[in-house]
Design an enzyme around this catalytic site. Sequence first.
Site, PDB file in Angstrom:
ATOM      1  CB  CYS A  46      13.050   1.363  -2.965  1.00 25.99           C
ATOM      2  SG  CYS A  46      12.126  -0.175  -3.038  1.00 25.99           S
ATOM      3  CB  THR A 106       9.018  -2.059  -1.919  1.00 28.56           C
ATOM      4  OG1 THR A 106       8.217  -1.904  -3.093  1.00 28.56           O
ATOM      5  CG2 THR A 106       8.755  -3.401  -1.293  1.00 28.56           C
ATOM      6  CB  CYS A 125       6.482   1.433  -7.758  1.00 23.99           C
ATOM      7  SG  CYS A 125       7.869   0.407  -8.341  1.00 23.99           S
ATOM      8  CB  THR A 126      11.389   4.613  -7.600  1.00 28.54           C
ATOM      9  OG1 THR A 126      11.912   3.318  -7.256  1.00 28.54           O
ATOM     10  CG2 THR A 126      11.168   5.441  -6.342  1.00 28.54           C
ATOM     11  CG  ASP A 142      14.785   0.803  -6.571  1.00 27.54           C
ATOM     12  OD1 ASP A 142      13.870   0.554  -5.753  1.00 27.54           O
ATOM     13  OD2 ASP A 142      14.636   0.626  -7.795  1.00 27.54           O
ATOM     14  CB  SER A 143      14.319  -3.638  -5.507  1.00 27.38           C
ATOM     15  OG  SER A 143      13.516  -2.974  -6.463  1.00 27.38           O
ATOM     16  CE1 TYR A 186      15.492  -6.492  -3.193  1.00 26.57           C
ATOM     17  CE2 TYR A 186      15.245  -4.714  -1.600  1.00 26.57           C
ATOM     18  CZ  TYR A 186      16.057  -5.604  -2.285  1.00 26.57           C
ATOM     19  OH  TYR A 186      17.416  -5.603  -2.057  1.00 26.57           O
ATOM     20  N   GLY A 187       8.865  -6.189  -4.230  1.00 23.09           N
ATOM     21  CA  GLY A 187       7.470  -5.912  -3.870  1.00 23.09           C
ATOM     22  C   GLY A 187       6.597  -7.116  -3.608  1.00 23.09           C
TER      23      GLY A 187
HETATM   24  N1  DGL Z   1      11.312   0.638  -7.083  1.00 28.84           N
HETATM   25  C1  DGL Z   1      10.554  -0.105  -6.165  1.00 28.84           C
HETATM   26  C2  DGL Z   1       9.545   0.645  -5.367  1.00 28.84           C
HETATM   27  O1  DGL Z   1       9.573   1.846  -5.407  1.00 28.84           O
HETATM   28  C3  DGL Z   1      10.628  -1.492  -6.230  1.00 28.84           C
HETATM   29  C4  DGL Z   1       9.759  -2.398  -6.780  1.00 28.84           C
HETATM   30  C5  DGL Z   1      10.063  -3.810  -6.483  1.00 28.84           C
HETATM   31  O2  DGL Z   1      11.234  -4.172  -6.352  1.00 28.84           O
HETATM   32  O3  DGL Z   1       9.105  -4.572  -6.406  1.00 28.84           O
HETATM   33  O4  DGL Z   1       8.727   0.086  -4.699  1.00 28.84           O
END
Ligand code: DGL
Length: 269
Positions: A75, A77, A190-191, A12-13, A44-45
């Site tokens: 993740c 994203t 989003c996790t 994940d990020s 990351y989003g």
């Molecule tokens: N946990 C992420 C997801 O499910 C990441 C969110 C992010 O880094 O912006 O999208």
Amino acid sequence: MYSLDAPIGVIDSGVGGLTSVKEILNLLPGENIIYCGDNLNAPYGNRSADEIIALTKKMLNFLQSKNVKLVAVACNTISSTFESKEYEGYEKNFNFPILSVIEPAAEDVIRQHYKSVGVIATEFTIQTGCHKQLIQKMDPTIQVYGEPSKNLAMLIEQGDLNNPAIHNDIKQHIANLLSQHPLKEIVLGCTHYPIVQNIFESIAPNIKFINPARDQAISVKKHLKLLNILNPNISGTLEINTSGTSEIYTTILNELEINKDYSLNIIEF
Ligand code: DGL
């Protein structure tokens, strides 16, 4: 061919993927798990597809060096970079299966016969339209309404879960969705969001918020079984690798009531 006790990678990020780790630990307690959270570069989003892909490849390279037998992308994203066909190269570059978190969530929507659902997720995920595409590929009659959040993953990543900004952000996004559509179910796309699922539920107690983590764990089990590489051990190990700091992991593991012993390394991917 992988040995049965080869580890599973989870990426994940940042700390959001721990929501999937919790369910993988419950369902597959014998597996050894190597978690990668790129907290230094999270969120990351709000990044471009090229940036997300480049950062993801670094984590996958790291996991390749650890001889993982499978990677669960916890993740949305990152998952939407390959689910939306922005990029099909991960599986060409890596010889282990790479599993999305979006597909199991979409399959769950179909299984539950929902007629319309909302999806709250990062800007990148919503822009790709990935949840909508996957759900409507299986049933074009289901309505899918996306609501992007620019800040929520970052606010959770900061670790102060009582920050009123988290509450306000969630309230705003639920209001945006419900003012336009009479929804009963909303996917937490989003996790990071299931970490504060109690806040979502306190704001909209009549809505069912869908956390895809359990379905992702089931998908991991299904793939391992199919490939005949389920680990028969009773209790596996948990190794966390982060490009950030250890404090946020203590906070979130505690919040999610993950009590398993773990080792934590601070590294650059
Ligand atoms: N946990 C992420 C997801 O499910 C990441 C969110 C992010 O880094 O912006 O999208």
